[in-house]
Design a protein around this motif. Structure first.
Motif, PDB file in Angstrom:
ATOM      1  N   ASP A  54      13.894  -7.216  -8.584  1.00 47.53           N
ATOM      2  CA  ASP A  54      12.909  -7.772  -7.868  1.00 47.53           C
ATOM      3  C   ASP A  54      11.721  -8.127  -8.829  1.00 47.53           C
ATOM      4  O   ASP A  54      10.857  -9.077  -8.698  1.00 47.53           O
ATOM      5  CB  ASP A  54      12.158  -6.585  -7.220  1.00 47.53           C
ATOM      6  CG  ASP A  54      11.174  -7.027  -6.061  1.00 47.53           C
ATOM      7  OD1 ASP A  54      11.378  -7.940  -5.483  1.00 47.53           O
ATOM      8  OD2 ASP A  54      10.396  -6.244  -5.894  1.00 47.53           O
ATOM      9  N   ASP A  55      11.754  -7.739 -10.255  1.00 52.62           N
ATOM     10  CA  ASP A  55      10.936  -8.075 -11.389  1.00 52.62           C
ATOM     11  C   ASP A  55      11.256  -9.539 -11.659  1.00 52.62           C
ATOM     12  O   ASP A  55      10.207 -10.602 -11.858  1.00 52.62           O
ATOM     13  CB  ASP A  55      11.002  -7.286 -12.234  1.00 52.62           C
ATOM     14  CG  ASP A  55       9.960  -6.038 -12.403  1.00 52.62           C
ATOM     15  OD1 ASP A  55       8.931  -6.204 -11.653  1.00 52.62           O
ATOM     16  OD2 ASP A  55      10.180  -4.956 -12.859  1.00 52.62           O
ATOM     17  N   LEU A  56      12.488  -9.793 -11.577  1.00 55.71           N
ATOM     18  CA  LEU A  56      13.005 -11.007 -11.873  1.00 55.71           C
ATOM     19  C   LEU A  56      12.422 -12.232 -10.995  1.00 55.71           C
ATOM     20  O   LEU A  56      12.308 -13.169 -11.139  1.00 55.71           O
ATOM     21  CB  LEU A  56      14.462 -11.434 -11.986  1.00 55.71           C
ATOM     22  CG  LEU A  56      15.109 -10.554 -13.235  1.00 55.71           C
ATOM     23  CD1 LEU A  56      16.389 -10.602 -13.407  1.00 55.71           C
ATOM     24  CD2 LEU A  56      14.529 -11.136 -14.654  1.00 55.71           C
ATOM     25  N   ASN A  57      12.238 -11.764  -9.836  1.00 52.36           N
ATOM     26  CA  ASN A  57      11.680 -12.606  -8.504  1.00 52.36           C
ATOM     27  C   ASN A  57      10.388 -12.991  -8.724  1.00 52.36           C
ATOM     28  O   ASN A  57       9.791 -13.919  -7.837  1.00 52.36           O
ATOM     29  CB  ASN A  57      12.040 -11.685  -7.229  1.00 52.36           C
ATOM     30  CG  ASN A  57      13.447 -11.889  -6.695  1.00 52.36           C
ATOM     31  OD1 ASN A  57      14.645 -11.908  -7.543  1.00 52.36           O
ATOM     32  ND2 ASN A  57      13.681 -12.049  -5.392  1.00 52.36           N
ATOM     33  N   ARG A  58       9.705 -12.371  -9.594  1.00 55.20           N
ATOM     34  CA  ARG A  58       8.231 -12.472  -9.399  1.00 55.20           C
ATOM     35  C   ARG A  58       7.801 -13.720  -9.745  1.00 55.20           C
ATOM     36  O   ARG A  58       8.335 -14.414 -10.345  1.00 55.20           O
ATOM     37  CB  ARG A  58       7.483 -11.153 -10.168  1.00 55.20           C
ATOM     38  CG  ARG A  58       7.763 -10.039  -9.705  1.00 55.20           C
ATOM     39  CD  ARG A  58       7.133  -8.737 -10.341  1.00 55.20           C
ATOM     40  NE  ARG A  58       5.656  -9.105 -10.788  1.00 55.20           N
ATOM     41  CZ  ARG A  58       5.217  -8.194 -11.607  1.00 55.20           C
ATOM     42  NH1 ARG A  58       5.803  -6.863 -11.969  1.00 55.20           N
ATOM     43  NH2 ARG A  58       3.884  -8.254 -12.056  1.00 55.20           N
ATOM     44  N   VAL A  59       6.636 -14.162  -9.304  1.00 56.17           N
ATOM     45  CA  VAL A  59       6.115 -15.573  -9.640  1.00 56.17           C
ATOM     46  C   VAL A  59       5.984 -15.708 -11.109  1.00 56.17           C
ATOM     47  O   VAL A  59       5.944 -16.934 -11.516  1.00 56.17           O
ATOM     48  CB  VAL A  59       4.650 -15.621  -8.901  1.00 56.17           C
ATOM     49  CG1 VAL A  59       3.633 -15.066  -9.490  1.00 56.17           C
ATOM     50  CG2 VAL A  59       4.497 -17.228  -8.870  1.00 56.17           C
ATOM     51  N   ARG A 283       9.528 -13.162   0.409  1.00 53.97           N
ATOM     52  CA  ARG A 283       9.309 -14.339  -0.263  1.00 53.97           C
ATOM     53  C   ARG A 283       7.905 -14.406  -1.036  1.00 53.97           C
ATOM     54  O   ARG A 283       7.278 -13.424  -0.658  1.00 53.97           O
ATOM     55  CB  ARG A 283       9.447 -15.494   0.878  1.00 53.97           C
ATOM     56  CG  ARG A 283       8.584 -15.216   1.724  1.00 53.97           C
ATOM     57  CD  ARG A 283       8.749 -16.298   2.804  1.00 53.97           C
ATOM     58  NE  ARG A 283       7.856 -16.328   3.864  1.00 53.97           N
ATOM     59  CZ  ARG A 283       6.277 -16.655   4.127  1.00 53.97           C
ATOM     60  NH1 ARG A 283       6.002 -17.469   3.056  1.00 53.97           N
ATOM     61  NH2 ARG A 283       5.802 -16.736   5.174  1.00 53.97           N
ATOM     62  N   LEU A 284       7.826 -15.206  -1.735  1.00 58.79           N
ATOM     63  CA  LEU A 284       6.255 -15.361  -2.415  1.00 58.79           C
ATOM     64  C   LEU A 284       5.095 -16.008  -1.827  1.00 58.79           C
ATOM     65  O   LEU A 284       4.102 -16.310  -2.234  1.00 58.79           O
ATOM     66  CB  LEU A 284       6.564 -15.896  -3.944  1.00 58.79           C
ATOM     67  CG  LEU A 284       7.429 -15.128  -4.639  1.00 58.79           C
ATOM     68  CD1 LEU A 284       7.934 -15.936  -6.006  1.00 58.79           C
ATOM     69  CD2 LEU A 284       6.895 -13.760  -5.158  1.00 58.79           C
ATOM     70  N   GLY A 285       5.252 -16.363  -0.356  1.00 55.96           N
ATOM     71  CA  GLY A 285       4.482 -17.167  -0.040  1.00 55.96           C
ATOM     72  C   GLY A 285       4.254 -18.543  -0.390  1.00 55.96           C
ATOM     73  O   GLY A 285       5.437 -19.172  -0.665  1.00 55.96           O
ATOM     74  N   THR A 286       3.104 -18.836  -0.591  1.00 51.58           N
ATOM     75  CA  THR A 286       2.817 -20.133  -1.130  1.00 51.58           C
ATOM     76  C   THR A 286       3.174 -20.393  -2.676  1.00 51.58           C
ATOM     77  O   THR A 286       3.266 -21.445  -3.379  1.00 51.58           O
ATOM     78  CB  THR A 286       1.166 -20.611  -0.720  1.00 51.58           C
ATOM     79  OG1 THR A 286       0.611 -19.869  -1.531  1.00 51.58           O
ATOM     80  CG2 THR A 286       1.068 -20.726   0.720  1.00 51.58           C
ATOM     81  N   ASP A 287       3.281 -19.309  -3.285  1.00 46.43           N
ATOM     82  CA  ASP A 287       3.439 -19.236  -4.750  1.00 46.43           C
ATOM     83  C   ASP A 287       5.049 -19.395  -4.984  1.00 46.43           C
ATOM     84  O   ASP A 287       5.473 -18.602  -5.656  1.00 46.43           O
ATOM     85  CB  ASP A 287       2.738 -18.021  -5.461  1.00 46.43           C
ATOM     86  CG  ASP A 287       1.323 -17.931  -5.173  1.00 46.43           C
ATOM     87  OD1 ASP A 287       0.709 -18.956  -5.338  1.00 46.43           O
ATOM     88  OD2 ASP A 287       0.974 -16.830  -5.377  1.00 46.43           O
ATOM     89  N   ASN A 288       5.636 -20.237  -4.502  1.00 44.28           N
ATOM     90  CA  ASN A 288       7.111 -20.736  -4.771  1.00 44.28           C
ATOM     91  C   ASN A 288       7.216 -21.808  -5.298  1.00 44.28           C
ATOM     92  O   ASN A 288       6.263 -22.731  -5.491  1.00 44.28           O
ATOM     93  CB  ASN A 288       7.831 -20.466  -3.522  1.00 44.28           C
ATOM     94  CG  ASN A 288       7.328 -21.554  -2.222  1.00 44.28           C
ATOM     95  OD1 ASN A 288       7.771 -22.550  -2.582  1.00 44.28           O
ATOM     96  ND2 ASN A 288       6.693 -21.223  -1.235  1.00 44.28           N
ATOM     97  N   ILE A 289       8.652 -21.947  -5.756  1.00 48.75           N
ATOM     98  CA  ILE A 289       8.853 -23.405  -6.470  1.00 48.75           C
ATOM     99  C   ILE A 289       8.776 -24.619  -5.706  1.00 48.75           C
ATOM    100  O   ILE A 289       8.570 -25.915  -6.224  1.00 48.75           O
ATOM    101  CB  ILE A 289      10.342 -23.076  -7.184  1.00 48.75           C
ATOM    102  CG1 ILE A 289      10.509 -21.940  -8.044  1.00 48.75           C
ATOM    103  CG2 ILE A 289      10.802 -24.293  -7.640  1.00 48.75           C
ATOM    104  CD1 ILE A 289      11.816 -21.807  -8.627  1.00 48.75           C
ATOM    105  N   ALA A 290       9.420 -24.436  -4.441  1.00 50.64           N
ATOM    106  CA  ALA A 290       9.252 -25.554  -3.638  1.00 50.64           C
ATOM    107  C   ALA A 290       7.872 -26.124  -3.277  1.00 50.64           C
ATOM    108  O   ALA A 290       7.624 -27.602  -3.313  1.00 50.64           O
ATOM    109  CB  ALA A 290       9.945 -25.560  -2.066  1.00 50.64           C
ATOM    110  N   ARG A 291       6.820 -25.171  -3.367  1.00 49.14           N
ATOM    111  CA  ARG A 291       5.363 -25.652  -3.190  1.00 49.14           C
ATOM    112  C   ARG A 291       4.887 -26.482  -4.445  1.00 49.14           C
ATOM    113  O   ARG A 291       4.028 -27.177  -4.354  1.00 49.14           O
ATOM    114  CB  ARG A 291       4.397 -24.554  -2.802  1.00 49.14           C
ATOM    115  CG  ARG A 291       4.610 -23.818  -1.614  1.00 49.14           C
ATOM    116  CD  ARG A 291       3.623 -24.614  -0.410  1.00 49.14           C
ATOM    117  NE  ARG A 291       3.990 -23.857   0.683  1.00 49.14           N
ATOM    118  CZ  ARG A 291       3.044 -23.977   1.756  1.00 49.14           C
ATOM    119  NH1 ARG A 291       2.109 -24.965   1.709  1.00 49.14           N
ATOM    120  NH2 ARG A 291       3.325 -23.444   2.925  1.00 49.14           N
TER     121      ARG A 291
END
Length: 463
Positions: A54-59, A283-291
Motif C-alpha cells: 500500500d505504501d508503494l501504491n501511494r502518490v 484508487r488515488l482519485g484524480t492523483d493518478n498516472i492517467a490524469r
C-alpha cells in the motif's frame, strides 16, 4: 510538526488509510508496543506486508510521482505546466525543500519500516510465513535500490562514494531506538548495493516458487528484480543465468503484436511479473498516472517528439499513443485511476538479458541479436530491424521504445553515462543535463538534515 525521521522510530505504522479495501488495511502499532508482539499471527503478518504494498501504491511513489518523474527528467517526456505539476522535475530545479524529494525519501522509508516489521516478526517458519517474509525482503530491496538511485552520489562527478542512503534493517519502537539508530549516517553506495543483493538472495530462498500472483513480489518477480540489480551494477555475467532461468522456466512470454494494445488497456496477458493493484476502492482519485499522461484536466506530462519519432513506421507500439504522438494513452487508459501499475515486466527481463550479452557478459545460450529479437520480433510488422552485431545502443533504443513512460528511461541514461537531452522543443528545459551533473541526485530533504545531525547533504545543494 510532522516527524520526518519516522522511518527510524515508527510511532504509528501505516494506519489503514485505504478504507473499504480489506487487503490494504494494516493494524495500528502502539508506539510502545514491543516489536516481538506486534505481529502475532500469519494474518497479522499478511496485513503488514499488504501495508508495505500500500505504501508503494501511494502518490509519492508508484502511484504517480516517482514513476512519472523518471520520465519527465529524461528525454522521453516534458512538463507543460498545465496544472503546475512536474515542472521542477522537467527543469531539474530542485531545492532542499523539494516536496518531490521529501515524498520519495519519506514514503520509501515508511515502506522499509513495514518490511522490517514483517521480517522481524517472531513467527514459526512455514511455507506461508516464509513466503510473506520473502516478499518483505524483496520489497525492502526494491525500496533501498530506488532510494539509492534517487539520492545516491554514484553518478555525480566528484560525488562522495560514502554518500549512499541509510540502510535500515530493523523495525525499532521509540523505546528501542537510540544513538545512530535514531540519527543514522548515510551508508556507502557499495554497501547499499550489497544490502540490496543480500535481501534479494534471501527473498528468492524464501519465496514459494508455486505462487503466481502478479500483484505480489513473488519468486519470479524477485528473480526479475535480480536481473535489474545485476545489470544496474554492471555485473553482466550474473544477469545471464537468472534471465535464462526466467525465460526457460517461468512460463511468461512476450505479448504478441496483435494483442499489445488490448493487453495494456485490459490488464490481461502474461506480461507482468509484478504490478501494483489499484481498484475502485483504493484508487488515488484524480492523483493518478492517467490524469497526468492523458489530455485531462491535469495532463501535465507529454511524450517528447524525440521519443515518438524514435519509433519506426511499422512499430505496433505507435498504437499506444494518440494520433498526434504526444500522449501515452493505452498504457494508462482509466482516468479514474484503476489501472494497475507495472513495476517489473517480462519484456524488461529479456531486454536486461540482451543488454548484458551486448555489454560483454559471458555464458549466454543466445546471441545478443537472438535475445533482443525475442521482443523485436513481436513489435514490428515487417520484422525486427536489428542485425548482428547488436550493440548496447541498440538494446537501449529498444528498451526506450518498449518501456516508454514506465519509469525506466532516466536511470537507463544515468547508469550508462549518457547525457540527458532536452527531448522536445516545447520543453521549458532548454539545456542538456550531463549524466554526471549534481542535479541527477535529489537533495536530501531539509527536514531530514535539520532532524538528523549525522546526515550529509548532496553535492551542489549546500548553498
Amino acid at each position: 510538526m510532522k516527524n520526518y525521521i519516522k522511518y527510524l522510530v515508527v510511532l504509528l505504522f501505516i494506519a489503514g488509510f485505504s478504507s473499504g479495501c480489506e487487503d490494504f488495511l494494516t493494524p495500528a502499532v502502539d508506539q510502545n508496543k514491543p516489536t516481538d508482539s506486534a505481529v502475532q499471527t500469519v494474518e497479522d503478518l499478511e496485513s503488514v506486508v499488504n501495508g508495505s504494498y500500500d505504501d508503494l501504491n501511494r502518490v509519492e511513489l508508484y502511484g504517480r510521482d516517482f514513476y512519472v518523474s523518471a520520465e519527465a527528467m529524461s528525454d522521453n517526456a516534458w512538463a507543460n505546466n498545465n496544472s503546475g505539476r512536474f515542472i521542477a522535475q522537467d527543469q531539474f530545479n530542485f531545492t532542499v525543500n523539494s516536496g518531490y524529494a521529501l515524498g520519495v525519501w519519506d514514503v520509501f522509508y515508511e515502506t522499509i519500516a513495514g518490511a522490517n516489521l514483517a521480517i522481524g516478526a517472531d513467527l514459526e517458519s512455514s511455507t506461508e510465513v516464509d513466503h510473506l517474509k520473502g516478499q518483505a525482503y524483496a520489497i525492502r530491496a526494491l525500496s533501498h535500490m530506488n532510494l539509492l538511485l534517487a539520492f545516491g552520489q554514484q553518478y555525480v562527478a566528484g560525488g562522495d562514494p560514502s554518500n549512499g542512503v541509510p540502510i535500515k534493517t530493523e523495525y525499532l519502537t521509540a523505546d528501542e531506538a537510540e544513538g545512530d539508530d535514531f540519527i543514522p549516517s548515510r551508508d556507502a553506495v557499495a554497501d547499499v548495493w550489497a544490502a540490496v543483493e543480500s535481501d534479494l538472495n534471501t527473498a528468492v530462498s524464501m519465496l514459494d516458487e508455486s505462487s503466481d500472483v502478479a500483484t505480489e513480489m513473488d519468486y519470479w518477480a524477485a528473480r526479475a528484480l535480480q536481473t535489474r540489480y545485476y545489470l544496474y551494477t554492471g555485473q553482466n555475467d550474473a544477469v545471464i543465468p537468472i534471465a535464462e532461468d526466467i525465460i526457460n522456466n517461468s512460463g511468461y512470454s512476450i505479448t504478441a503484436a496483435d494483442a499489445l494494445v488490448e493487453t495494456w488497456e485490459t490488464g490481461s496477458g502474461p506480461n507482468s511479473l509484478f504490478e501494483l493493484a489499484f481498484t475502485s476502492t483504493d484508487r488515488l482519485g484524480t492523483d493518478n498516472i492517467a490524469r497526468i499522461y492523458r489530455p485531462t484536466n491535469y495532463g501535465d506530462v507529454q511524450v517528447s517528439s524525440d521519443l515518438y519519432n524514435a519509433h519506426q513506421a511499422d512499430d505496433v507500439r505507435l498504437n499506444l499513443y494518440n494520433a498526434a504522438g504526444d500522449r501515452m494513452m493505452s498504457k494508462y487508459s482509466d482516468v479514474l485511476g484503476t489501472d494497475n501499475v507495472r513495476v517489473i515486466r517480462y519484456a524488461e527481463v529479456v531486454l536486461n538479458y540482451a543488454e548484458a550479452i551486448a555489454a560483454g557478459g559471458t555464458g549466454a545460450q543466445e546471441t545478443a541479436l537472438e535475445a533482443l529479437n525475442r521482443v523485436a520480433d513481436n513489435r514490428y510488422d515487417n520484422g525486427s530491424p536489428y542485425t548482428a552485431p547488436v550493440s548496447v545502443d541498440d538494446v537501449l533504443l529498444e528498451r526506450r521504445l518498449e518501456l516508454a513512460m514506465e519509469g525506466h528511461r532516466l536511470y537507463d541514461l544515468l547508469r550508462t553515462g549518457r547525457d540527458i537531452e532536452v527531448g522536445d522543443a516545447n520543453s521549458a528545459r532548454t539545456q542538456l543535463i550531463p549524466a554526471d551533473d549534481y542535479r541527477v541526485a535529489l537533495p536530501i530533504p531539509d527536514a531530514e538534515i535539520r532532524a538528523n545531525s549525522n546526515i550529509e547533504q548532496n553535492e551542489g545543494y549546500n548553498n
